[in-house]
Scaffold this active site. Structure first.
Site, PDB file in Angstrom:
ATOM      1  N   ARG A 105       0.806  -1.222   0.000  1.00  0.00           N
ATOM      2  CA  ARG A 105       0.000   0.000   0.000  1.00  0.00           C
ATOM      3  C   ARG A 105       0.843   1.278   0.000  1.00  0.00           C
ATOM      4  NH1 ARG A 105      -3.213   1.339   3.630  1.00  0.00           N
ATOM      5  NH2 ARG A 105      -4.710   2.397   2.283  1.00  0.00           N
TER       6      ARG A 105
ATOM      7  N   CYS B 142      13.501  -6.040  -4.105  1.00  0.00           N
ATOM      8  CA  CYS B 142      14.443  -5.302  -4.953  1.00  0.00           C
ATOM      9  C   CYS B 142      13.779  -4.142  -5.675  1.00  0.00           C
ATOM     10  CB  CYS B 142      15.102  -6.255  -5.930  1.00  0.00           C
ATOM     11  SG  CYS B 142      16.264  -7.302  -5.074  1.00  0.00           S
TER      12      CYS B 142
END
Ligand SMILES: *Cc1c(COP(=O)(O)O)cnc(C)c1O
Length: 432
Positions: A331, A362
């Site tokens: 979110r 990553c």
């Protein structure tokens, strides 16, 4: 002190949820870990339900918007609380059916349902299929005819209310991928078509104006517009629309500074509005459906993580890295949503620092938040991110092939797993 009513701190200085020590939970189940307080979920359901009883004579139904958090046990809890369910895909619908949910109490949404989804909904006699567009209405009628079933529908209407968090404007909403516009007459045409379709029965109309809304005004305005349309249908087509679904979107407290209106007040004011408008327009009071998602699930949940590296970049910021991130809570990267966090094993200490909590994926944007007040956190500490019960597990992914955390329910001082932790074999399960 804490953002949700079910959080506290015990004599060891550990954070508790529903009276259960979070540090014990991490010892038993590991991290990252989603924890949900079943009692609070149930209390939230009851408060919506009782507000309909108190202010609207019980002439309505609360349907939990399961996209906020859906698993078989959650559907069972909703069933047990006697409330309905809102689903938006065949996967959510399948989960509900597997949980033994009463299909008459299900609202099936979606702006682009597939034929497979429509057929599955028709076969299972879903109580409310919320039709989004004319081609869908036509496909639904054809599929229902083939199966010799009459499909019960509502139409998704764009009431032209653009609900922002604190103000609202009556424009722009025509530009939405969901539903029929009123202004263009397309909604009225759809109603005419439904009334004359053999295998369709039009039960009602639906609207959903947005999410995390703190004002009651836009809800009142939406009800007003929808009732006006119901009156037009009655006057011009002689057809009585019996049900009005006003959707969800009630704001919750993510930050200590948030101040949502009590949900009772929402029902009180909307109910007053509906009574007044029905009187004025000479229409019968409709059966009301509301669809809270976030407000039922979010405050009940927390996510627990173990702190790994601590990186202090002088005069810039301090990164606290955790063993989860955007894979279990996307979110922040999606909406820059803000959360309160606590070092669960130092919960009685001051939150003396401001830090950036970083995930392990990553992506530089993989953060839980920036500028977050937090106790001094070191490697091995446990961080609790609060109010993560909605749109966290349900939006989680296996990005970077990270297994999804389990979901644990706590109740009466006890805990139990309702969704297992994914294993490495789960990660390669569908690989050939
Ligand atoms: C998302 C959604 C809801 C629930 O919204 P919340 O903000 O979680 O309360 C209800 N109805 C529909 C149609 C939705 O799309």
């Amino acid at each position: 002190m804490f953002v949700s009513e079910n959080l506290s701190v015990n004599e060891k200085g550990n954070l508790t949820i529903g009276g259960v020590d979070t540090i014990n939970l991490t010892k038993e189940y590991g991290t990252p870990l989603y924890v949900m307080d079943e009692e609070l979920i149930r209390r939230n359901c009851r408060s919506f339900k009782s507000s309909i009883e108190k202010f609207y004579g019980g002439n309505g139904l609360v349907c939990y918007a399961s996209k906020a958090f859906c698993c078989t046990e959650m559907c069972r809890v909703m069933k047990d609380e006697g409330i309905g369910l809102d689903v938006v895909s065949i996967g959510e619908l399948y989960t509900a059916i597997k949980a033994g949910f009463d299909c008459d109490k299900i609202c099936f949404h979606g702006n682009n349902k597939t034929d497979e989804e429509i057929a599955f909904a028709v076969e299972n006699k879903i109580g409310h299929i919320i039709v989004d567009n004319i081609p869908e209405l036509e496909r639904l009628n054809t599929i229902a005819k083939e199966k010799g079933i009459v499909a019960k529908i509502m139409f998704r209407i764009k009431p032209g209310i653009d609900a922002h968090t604190h103000n609202f404007i009556r424009t722009g909403q025509i530009d939405s991928k969901f539903g029929f516009a009123l202004e263009t007459g397309e909604a009225f045409e759809a109603v005419k078509k439904a009334i004359s379709s053999e295998n369709i029965v039009l039960r009602g109309l639906h609207c959903h104006i947005g999410s995390q809304i703190f004002d009651i005004d836009p809800f009142e305005s939406a009800a007003e517009v929808m009732l006006g349309f119901i009156a037009k249908i009655k006057n011009e087509l002689g057809f009585e629309v019996k049900e009005l679904n006003l959707g969800g979107g009630f704001g919750i407290k993510y930050l200590n500074s948030d101040d949502p209106v009590p949900y009772e007040t929402y029902m009180e004011r909307v109910s007053e509005k509906v009574h007044k408008m029905c009187d004025e327009l000479g229409i019968n009071l409709p059966f009301i459906i509301i669809e809270p998602g976030r407000s039922i699930a979010a405050p009940a949940g927390i996510t627990l993580y173990t702190v790994g590296a601590r990186k202090e970049i002088p005069n810039i910021r301090t990164y606290i890295s955790i063993d989860g991130g955007m894979c279990d809570n996307p979110r922040y990267i999606l909406y820059q949503s803000e959360y309160e966090a606590i070092v669960a094993n130092k919960a009685s200490e001051e939150r003396s620092e401001k830090v950036t909590i970083a995930g392990k994926c990553c992506e530089s944007g993989d953060l839980i938040g920036e500028n977050m007040p937090l106790q001094h956190a070191d490697s091995g500490d446990i961080i609790a991110v609060c109010a993560t019960g909605a749109y966290n597990y349900s939006m989680s992914s296996n990005y970077n092939r990270i297994p999804k955390p389990p979901v644990v329910f706590v109740k009466n001082g006890e805990s139990r797993v309702v969704v297992k932790r994914e294993t490495l074999d789960d990660i390669i399960r569908n690989d050939l």
